[in-house]
Design a protein around this motif. Structure first.
Motif, short mmCIF file in Angstrom:
data_model
loop_
_atom_site.label_atom_id
_atom_site.label_comp_id
_atom_site.label_asym_id
_atom_site.label_seq_id
_atom_site.Cartn_x
_atom_site.Cartn_y
_atom_site.Cartn_z
N MET A 71 37.08 2.16 9.01
CA MET A 71 36.11 1.29 9.65
C MET A 71 35.30 2.11 10.64
O MET A 71 35.79 3.10 11.16
N ASN A 72 34.07 1.65 10.93
CA ASN A 72 33.20 2.38 11.85
C ASN A 72 33.55 2.02 13.30
O ASN A 72 34.41 1.18 13.56
N ILE A 73 32.86 2.64 14.25
CA ILE A 73 33.20 2.46 15.66
C ILE A 73 32.98 1.02 16.12
O ILE A 73 33.76 0.50 16.92
N GLY A 74 31.96 0.36 15.61
CA GLY A 74 31.71 -1.04 15.96
C GLY A 74 32.83 -1.94 15.48
O GLY A 74 33.28 -2.84 16.20
N GLN A 75 33.29 -1.70 14.26
CA GLN A 75 34.39 -2.50 13.72
C GLN A 75 35.69 -2.20 14.46
O GLN A 75 36.48 -3.10 14.76
N ALA A 76 35.92 -0.93 14.78
CA ALA A 76 37.12 -0.55 15.54
C ALA A 76 37.09 -1.18 16.93
O ALA A 76 38.12 -1.64 17.44
N SER A 77 35.92 -1.21 17.52
CA SER A 77 35.76 -1.83 18.83
C SER A 77 36.09 -3.31 18.77
O SER A 77 36.85 -3.82 19.60
N ALA A 78 35.53 -4.01 17.79
CA ALA A 78 35.79 -5.44 17.65
C ALA A 78 37.26 -5.72 17.37
O ALA A 78 37.85 -6.66 17.92
N ALA A 79 37.88 -4.91 16.53
CA ALA A 79 39.28 -5.13 16.16
C ALA A 79 40.25 -4.81 17.29
O ALA A 79 41.30 -5.44 17.41
N SER A 80 39.90 -3.86 18.15
CA SER A 80 40.82 -3.42 19.21
C SER A 80 40.53 -4.05 20.57
O SER A 80 41.40 -4.05 21.44
N GLY A 81 39.30 -4.52 20.76
CA GLY A 81 38.93 -5.04 22.07
C GLY A 81 38.51 -3.96 23.04
O GLY A 81 38.39 -4.19 24.24
N VAL A 82 38.29 -2.75 22.54
CA VAL A 82 37.86 -1.61 23.37
C VAL A 82 36.41 -1.32 23.03
O VAL A 82 36.05 -1.21 21.86
N TYR A 140 37.53 5.13 11.50
CA TYR A 140 38.82 4.87 12.13
C TYR A 140 39.79 4.24 11.14
O TYR A 140 39.43 3.37 10.36
N THR A 141 41.05 4.67 11.26
CA THR A 141 42.11 4.10 10.42
C THR A 141 42.75 2.93 11.16
O THR A 141 42.53 2.75 12.37
N GLU A 142 43.57 2.19 10.47
CA GLU A 142 44.31 1.09 11.09
C GLU A 142 45.20 1.61 12.21
O GLU A 142 45.35 0.97 13.25
N THR A 143 45.81 2.77 12.01
CA THR A 143 46.68 3.36 13.03
C THR A 143 45.89 3.66 14.29
O THR A 143 46.35 3.39 15.41
N GLU A 144 44.70 4.20 14.14
CA GLU A 144 43.86 4.50 15.30
C GLU A 144 43.44 3.22 16.02
O GLU A 144 43.42 3.16 17.25
N VAL A 145 43.15 2.18 15.27
CA VAL A 145 42.77 0.90 15.86
C VAL A 145 43.97 0.29 16.60
O VAL A 145 43.83 -0.27 17.69
N ARG A 146 45.16 0.40 16.03
CA ARG A 146 46.38 -0.07 16.71
C ARG A 146 46.59 0.70 18.01
O ARG A 146 46.98 0.13 19.03
#
Length: 152
Positions: free
Chosen positions: A1-12, A39-45
């Motif tokens: 996922m891209n940085i925007g999606q990682a941001s939305a998924a993680s709250g960061v 970003y991978t799921e692990t990075e988002v976690r």
């Protein structure tokens, strides 16, 4: 996922994600041929872990230690507990300081008439005329000298 999606998924926020990468709190992600971060799921976690730790007021240094311990499955929980209990002790100290500040300001506010008179114990305390400087001479009653103006 891209940085925007990682941001939305993680709250960061994306800005904080880039900052965490720059200081090595999270590894630099892989990139597409066009140079976009992936970003991978692990990075988002991991980002979610960091966000929750920040919500608890942990410092970046402590979060780095905790991320390392979280990723180390051979860790000792005693190490994790030590970091948490040190932070709790610091929070308790800060709470006591805040309570003392609140109590001082409440007492000063109660002693201030809050009317048209110029005398104000709040300003007197901030000026340094409170208990800590009790030995300092008090100003005589009457008009205060004018503040110096700009130099001519």
């Amino acid at each position: 996922m891209n940085i925007g999606q990682a941001s939305a998924a993680s709250g960061v926020s994306a800005k904080m994600i880039r900052y965490y990468e720059s200081i090595g709190l999270i590894p630099k992600p892989s990139r597409t041929d066009a140079g976009y971060r992936v970003y991978t799921e692990t990075e988002v976690r991991t980002l979610g872990f960091i966000r929750r730790a920040r919500d608890l007021g942990l410092s970046i240094e402590r979060i780095g230690l905790l991320v390392g311990l979280w990723l180390d499955h051979g860790r000792s929980s005693a190490d994790v507990k030590r970091i948490a209990t040190e932070h709790v002790a610091e929070l308790e100290s800060r709470i006591l300081e805040l309570i003392a500040m609140r109590d001082t300001l409440q007492a000063l506010a109660k002693s201030c008439h809050g009317d048209q008179r110029p005398e104000c114990p709040i300003l007197h305390e901030l000026e340094g005329g409170g208990a800590r400087r009790a030995a300092a001479p008090r100003r005589p009653a009457g008009p205060r000298p004018a503040a110096p103006g700009p130099a001519a």
